[in-house]
Design a protein around this motif. Structure first.
Motif, PDB file in Angstrom:
ATOM      1  N   ALA A 209      12.882  32.668 -48.121  1.00 22.80           N
ATOM      2  CA  ALA A 209      12.140  31.558 -47.516  1.00 22.80           C
ATOM      3  C   ALA A 209      12.926  30.988 -46.326  1.00 22.80           C
ATOM      4  CB  ALA A 209      11.897  30.467 -48.550  1.00 22.80           C
ATOM      5  N   ALA A 210      12.178  30.448 -45.368  1.00 21.78           N
ATOM      6  CA  ALA A 210      12.807  29.910 -44.151  1.00 21.78           C
ATOM      7  C   ALA A 210      13.235  28.453 -44.362  1.00 21.78           C
ATOM      8  CB  ALA A 210      11.824  30.014 -42.989  1.00 21.78           C
ATOM      9  N   LEU A 211      13.972  28.191 -45.445  1.00 23.75           N
ATOM     10  CA  LEU A 211      14.311  26.814 -45.799  1.00 23.75           C
ATOM     11  C   LEU A 211      15.240  26.160 -44.789  1.00 23.75           C
ATOM     12  CD1 LEU A 211      14.810  27.260 -49.667  1.00 23.75           C
ATOM     13  CD2 LEU A 211      12.797  26.377 -48.452  1.00 23.75           C
ATOM     14  N   ASN A 212      16.213  26.923 -44.291  1.00 20.21           N
ATOM     15  CA  ASN A 212      17.208  26.339 -43.400  1.00 20.21           C
ATOM     16  C   ASN A 212      17.024  26.748 -41.937  1.00 20.21           C
ATOM     17  OD1 ASN A 212      18.596  25.109 -45.611  1.00 20.21           O
ATOM     18  ND2 ASN A 212      19.470  27.127 -46.112  1.00 20.21           N
ATOM     19  N   THR A 213      15.874  27.342 -41.635  1.00 22.79           N
ATOM     20  CA  THR A 213      15.625  27.789 -40.266  1.00 22.79           C
ATOM     21  C   THR A 213      15.061  26.638 -39.442  1.00 22.79           C
ATOM     22  OG1 THR A 213      15.110  30.009 -41.055  1.00 22.79           O
ATOM     23  CG2 THR A 213      14.399  29.460 -38.829  1.00 22.79           C
ATOM     24  N   PRO A 214      15.659  26.362 -38.293  1.00 25.87           N
ATOM     25  CA  PRO A 214      15.130  25.276 -37.445  1.00 25.87           C
ATOM     26  C   PRO A 214      13.710  25.585 -36.983  1.00 25.87           C
ATOM     27  CG  PRO A 214      17.318  25.986 -36.717  1.00 25.87           C
ATOM     28  CD  PRO A 214      16.855  26.994 -37.724  1.00 25.87           C
ATOM     29  N   ALA A 215      13.008  24.557 -36.556  1.00 24.25           N
ATOM     30  CA  ALA A 215      11.666  24.766 -36.000  1.00 24.25           C
ATOM     31  C   ALA A 215      11.761  25.672 -34.772  1.00 24.25           C
ATOM     32  CB  ALA A 215      11.049  23.428 -35.631  1.00 24.25           C
TER      33      ALA A 215
ATOM     34  N   LYS B  94      12.301  31.369 -30.263  1.00 24.37           N
ATOM     35  CA  LYS B  94      13.347  31.700 -31.225  1.00 24.37           C
ATOM     36  C   LYS B  94      13.133  30.876 -32.494  1.00 24.37           C
ATOM     37  CE  LYS B  94      16.868  28.442 -29.528  1.00 24.37           C
ATOM     38  NZ  LYS B  94      18.268  28.300 -29.049  1.00 24.37           N
ATOM     39  N   HIS B  95      13.795  31.259 -33.565  1.00 23.84           N
ATOM     40  CA  HIS B  95      13.687  30.613 -34.886  1.00 23.84           C
ATOM     41  C   HIS B  95      12.272  30.749 -35.466  1.00 23.84           C
ATOM     42  CE1 HIS B  95      17.580  29.127 -33.938  1.00 23.84           C
ATOM     43  NE2 HIS B  95      17.190  28.130 -33.136  1.00 23.84           N
ATOM     44  N   VAL B  96      11.609  31.867 -35.189  1.00 23.38           N
ATOM     45  CA  VAL B  96      10.248  32.087 -35.710  1.00 23.38           C
ATOM     46  C   VAL B  96      10.332  32.618 -37.141  1.00 23.38           C
ATOM     47  CG1 VAL B  96       8.158  33.480 -35.466  1.00 23.38           C
ATOM     48  CG2 VAL B  96       9.236  32.448 -33.452  1.00 23.38           C
ATOM     49  N   ALA B  97       9.500  32.076 -38.028  1.00 20.64           N
ATOM     50  CA  ALA B  97       9.482  32.490 -39.433  1.00 20.64           C
ATOM     51  C   ALA B  97       8.065  32.868 -39.853  1.00 20.64           C
ATOM     52  CB  ALA B  97      10.010  31.374 -40.328  1.00 20.64           C
ATOM     53  N   TYR B  98       7.955  34.026 -40.479  1.00 20.52           N
ATOM     54  CA  TYR B  98       6.639  34.440 -40.996  1.00 20.52           C
ATOM     55  C   TYR B  98       6.247  33.525 -42.159  1.00 20.52           C
ATOM     56  CZ  TYR B  98       2.827  36.988 -43.090  1.00 20.52           C
ATOM     57  OH  TYR B  98       1.602  37.308 -43.597  1.00 20.52           O
ATOM     58  N   GLY B  99       4.957  33.184 -42.214  1.00 15.87           N
ATOM     59  CA  GLY B  99       4.444  32.326 -43.273  1.00 15.87           C
ATOM     60  C   GLY B  99       4.530  30.858 -42.951  1.00 15.87           C
ATOM     61  N   ARG B 100       5.464  30.492 -42.081  1.00 16.58           N
ATOM     62  CA  ARG B 100       5.578  29.109 -41.636  1.00 16.58           C
ATOM     63  C   ARG B 100       4.949  28.914 -40.263  1.00 16.58           C
ATOM     64  NH1 ARG B 100      11.337  26.790 -39.850  1.00 16.58           N
ATOM     65  NH2 ARG B 100      10.689  27.997 -38.001  1.00 16.58           N
ATOM     66  N   ASP B 101       5.289  29.837 -39.344  1.00 14.75           N
ATOM     67  CA  ASP B 101       4.841  29.694 -37.956  1.00 14.75           C
ATOM     68  C   ASP B 101       3.646  30.578 -37.616  1.00 14.75           C
ATOM     69  OD1 ASP B 101       7.016  27.941 -37.580  1.00 14.75           O
ATOM     70  OD2 ASP B 101       8.344  29.656 -37.229  1.00 14.75           O
ATOM     71  N   PHE B 102       3.412  31.571 -38.397  1.00 13.05           N
ATOM     72  CA  PHE B 102       2.239  32.436 -38.196  1.00 13.05           C
ATOM     73  C   PHE B 102       1.984  33.216 -39.473  1.00 13.05           C
ATOM     74  CE2 PHE B 102       5.660  35.367 -37.396  1.00 13.05           C
ATOM     75  CZ  PHE B 102       5.177  36.605 -37.796  1.00 13.05           C
ATOM     76  N   ASN B 103       0.749  33.700 -39.592  1.00 14.88           N
ATOM     77  CA  ASN B 103       0.373  34.590 -40.696  1.00 14.88           C
ATOM     78  C   ASN B 103      -0.386  35.779 -40.120  1.00 14.88           C
ATOM     79  OD1 ASN B 103       1.123  33.319 -43.414  1.00 14.88           O
ATOM     80  ND2 ASN B 103       0.112  31.606 -42.368  1.00 14.88           N
ATOM     81  N   ALA B 104      -0.451  36.832 -40.890  1.00 15.45           N
ATOM     82  CA  ALA B 104      -1.152  38.035 -40.450  1.00 15.45           C
ATOM     83  C   ALA B 104      -2.489  38.164 -41.167  1.00 15.45           C
ATOM     84  CB  ALA B 104      -0.300  39.267 -40.719  1.00 15.45           C
ATOM     85  N   TRP B 105      -3.445  38.757 -40.493  1.00 19.60           N
ATOM     86  CA  TRP B 105      -4.718  39.107 -41.143  1.00 19.60           C
ATOM     87  C   TRP B 105      -4.474  40.138 -42.243  1.00 19.60           C
ATOM     88  CZ3 TRP B 105      -7.772  43.785 -39.706  1.00 19.60           C
ATOM     89  CH2 TRP B 105      -8.988  43.859 -40.400  1.00 19.60           C
TER      90      TRP B 105
ATOM     91  N   ASN C 102      12.616  35.393 -41.016  1.00 18.89           N
ATOM     92  CA  ASN C 102      12.516  33.931 -41.035  1.00 18.89           C
ATOM     93  C   ASN C 102      13.372  33.242 -39.976  1.00 18.89           C
ATOM     94  OD1 ASN C 102      15.105  34.156 -42.044  1.00 18.89           O
ATOM     95  ND2 ASN C 102      14.488  33.769 -44.173  1.00 18.89           N
ATOM     96  N   ASP C 103      13.925  34.038 -39.053  1.00 18.30           N
ATOM     97  CA  ASP C 103      14.668  33.449 -37.926  1.00 18.30           C
ATOM     98  C   ASP C 103      14.644  34.453 -36.777  1.00 18.30           C
ATOM     99  OD1 ASP C 103      16.161  31.828 -36.335  1.00 18.30           O
ATOM    100  OD2 ASP C 103      18.052  32.104 -37.419  1.00 18.30           O
ATOM    101  N   ALA C 104      13.452  34.744 -36.292  1.00 19.47           N
ATOM    102  CA  ALA C 104      13.250  35.844 -35.354  1.00 19.47           C
ATOM    103  C   ALA C 104      12.970  35.338 -33.952  1.00 19.47           C
ATOM    104  CB  ALA C 104      12.086  36.709 -35.822  1.00 19.47           C
TER     105      ALA C 104
END
Length: 600
Positions: A246-252, A391-402, A377-379
């Motif tokens: 999980a992207a718990l500690n990843t900045p926005a 930067k700091h992009v996380a799947y499930g938090r910042d975007f989802n896939a079809w 979770n930090d891409a």
């Protein structure tokens, strides 16, 4: 048969366009001649071996209960329009018109023809399961035919199709076909590699290809060093090389300036990061998509043509150090083909220059993400704006896939999905392919039967193909040396060649006697009665690859020299014992199927 009665135009020079052994040797040994690019004529010697392969295939199909029929090669276009492949098969499909301006197809495959035949006769579940096959001519208008009959435009295939009331029945026949294929290739003297495969334009679920290793193979095979995992790269999967956290500690996530930086390599240098830290997003155009896209972003207003969408654009996201497998993409979408979108379409769909696409904020395109992306979770990824990335992009938090699915291309060094050992690569050519088609064709072509309760049901289908020409060429690829072909006895045009040093007097009498005795024992004999130098005869015997050679010279009588084509040394044997001994060796090698092969 006497050599002088046959047409065997051997060549000393290699044809200029022949780059693989089978192509060179089939021409040099007088088996083939070229009529046009991708079109070849079998000469008598080649046709004899071709018929042997056919017969082996026929025997093994009959042994598992498949029934042979002979449909036409020219098929009415309306059948292909019913299935939807009139448009989706593209330019490889040879379309013709008759004098009444009716459309026809020169068959490249036979799902439509066989389904139409069975549809018109099928009424009850009691008629199933049913398996039918043909050995017939096909035509595919290859863009670049090459390697002789290994990839020609006109070719001969064994096509088998089966119809079933349920998946269990289909699987029983699928497994029986797989066993039959292994036996066919074993009898032909071939070492095959069965691999998991993509069903491609045929559709369906389960699929297995039978490959032979080749330096110029059209297929890349992924194999495991420790277990029996084997797959075509189009279908191959590997063990995950990531963990999902999980992207718990990843900045926005935030935008960063990346002036004139577009590619992954450029980003790596600019940001001092590894490719695995990036999300790569590619825009694709898919044609003839059969998957229901009504719930996909940006696809709600798309209209279907018959049973498919003619054109759909979508995005594919994958970790930066990996490559997208377009065959897997096409399979997920049930598409005829997926192609990278043009630069103009990328700009139109993303509102950004090429190189700056990313999944965050990509609202008007369906996004298919590789499973590797779900662990990021930090891409870093494109920001849909010129010279900008996030930067700091996380799947499930910042975007989802079809859709999240496996769309990566497996490569050497990845880990096996079964045992985690290292995977490696070989090149191969496909000889046979078996599919579980499901109801793709029976549904689109309205084939049905009544079940035990009198209710209408749609049967499920299997499809099973073997290339006869390609199998024959592959035998030569596996069995040859610098001097020529080394035929396995099972598919050799003749089993024995008798070479008299000079065909007259006592030598002639001995040669004729041995030839008669072998023929009476059921052995196929070629007697070289030509008035040629011994060296010419020996070279032709090596080139044409007849498995056993008997050399008769006046100096050695009453003994003769016997040589196996695959061996270097000759040995002497009494002339009156030669026929019986060699006949026994040939029968032993041919084994249980020998009488059926020789007596057809």
């Amino acid at each position: 048969m006497k050599y002088s009665h046959l047409f065997i135009p051997t060549l000393r020079e290699v044809p200029a366009d022949a780059v693989i052994a089978s192509h060179r040797l089939m021409f040099r040994a007088g088996l083939l001649r070229k009529l046009s690019n991708g079109l070849f004529a079998y000469l008598p010697l080649g046709l004899r071996s071709f018929r042997k392969v056919e017969q082996i295939v026929r025997e093994e199909m009959n042994a598992i209960g498949a029934l042979e029929i002979k449909p036409t090669v020219v098929i009415p276009a309306e059948l292909w329009k019913e299935s939807g492949r009139w448009d989706s098969m593209g330019e490889s499909l040879l379309r013709v018109k008759n004098r009444l301006d009716n459309d026809f197809v020169v068959s490249p495959t036979a799902e439509e023809a066989f389904t139409a035949i069975v549809r018109d006769e099928l009424s009850s579940y009691r008629q199933l399961p049913l398996a039918l096959y043909q050995i017939n001519t096909k035509f595919r208008d290859e863009v670049r035919p090459r390697y002789g009959v290994m990839r020609g435009r006109e070719f001969t295939m064994k096509d088998a199709y089966s119809w079933h009331t349920d998946e269990k029945s289909l699987d029983d026949t699928y497994q029986a076909m797989g066993r039959a294929y292994r036996q066919i290739f074993k009898r032909c003297g071939l070492s095959v590699i069965p691999v998991r495969a993509d069903s491609g334009a045929m559709g369906g679920s389960g699929s297995e290809e039978f490959m032979v290793e080749s330096d110029v193979g059209d297929n890349t095979l992924i194999l495991c060093k420790s277990c029996d995992y084997a797959a075509n790269v189009e279908k191959a999967s590997c063990a995950p090389d990531y963990t999902v956290d999980a992207a718990l500690n990843t900045p926005a996530y935030e935008k960063i300036d990346t002036p004139n930086v577009k590619t992954i390599d450029e980003l790596c240098g600019f940001l001092k990061m590894t490719p695995a830290s990036f999300i790569k997003t590619l825009i694709y155009r898919a044609v003839n998509v059969e998957l229901d896209l009504s719930s996909a972003p940006g696809c709600g207003k798309l209209e279907r043509k018959n049973t498919s969408y003619s054109e759909v654009f979508f995005a594919a996201a994958i970790r930066g150090d990996l490559d997208v497998n377009e065959v897997k993409l096409a399979s997920i979408l049930k598409a005829g083909e997926v192609i990278l979108a043009s630069d103009a379409d990328v700009v139109r769909l993303t509102n950004a220059p090429v190189g700056f696409a990313g999944p965050v904020g990509l609202a008007n395109l369906p996004l298919i993400a590789d499973t590797s992306v779900s662990a990021m979770n930090d891409a870093v990824t494109g920001a849909l704006s010129k010279d900008l990335h996030y930067k700091h992009v996380a799947y499930g938090r910042d975007f989802n896939a079809w859709k999240i699915d496996d769309i990566r291309t497996v490569k050497a060094g990845d880990k096996c999905s079964l045992c985690s050992a290292e995977l490696y690569i070989k090149m191969g050519n496909e000889l046979g392919h078996i599919f579980k088609l499901g109801n793709k064709y029976t549904r689109s072509m309205n084939a049905s039967y009544l079940d035990e309760n009198g209710k209408s049901q749609i049967p499920v289908m299997g499809c099973y193909g073997i290339g006869i020409d390609r199998t024959l060429a592959s035998v030569i690829e596996e069995h040859h040396d610098d001097a020529g072909i080394i035929w396995p006895v099972s598919v050799a045009p003749f089993h024995v060649i008798i070479v008299p040093i000079k065909y007259d007097g006592e030598v002639k009498n001995a040669a004729d006697k041995i030839a008669l005795e072998l023929t009476q024992a059921g052995i196929e004999v070629l007697l070289d009665d030509r008035n040629e130098r011994p060296g010419v005869k020996f070279n032709d015997a090596d080139l044409t690859g007849i498995p056993w050679r008997i050399i008769i010279g006046e100096k050695n009588l009453p003994q003769v020299e016997v040589k196996r084509r695959s061996e270097k040394e000759n040995r002497m044997i009494d002339a009156d014992k030669a026929a019986a001994e060699i006949a026994q060796k040939i029968w032993d090698e041919l084994g249980a199927h020998s009488h059926e092969v020789l007596n057809t």
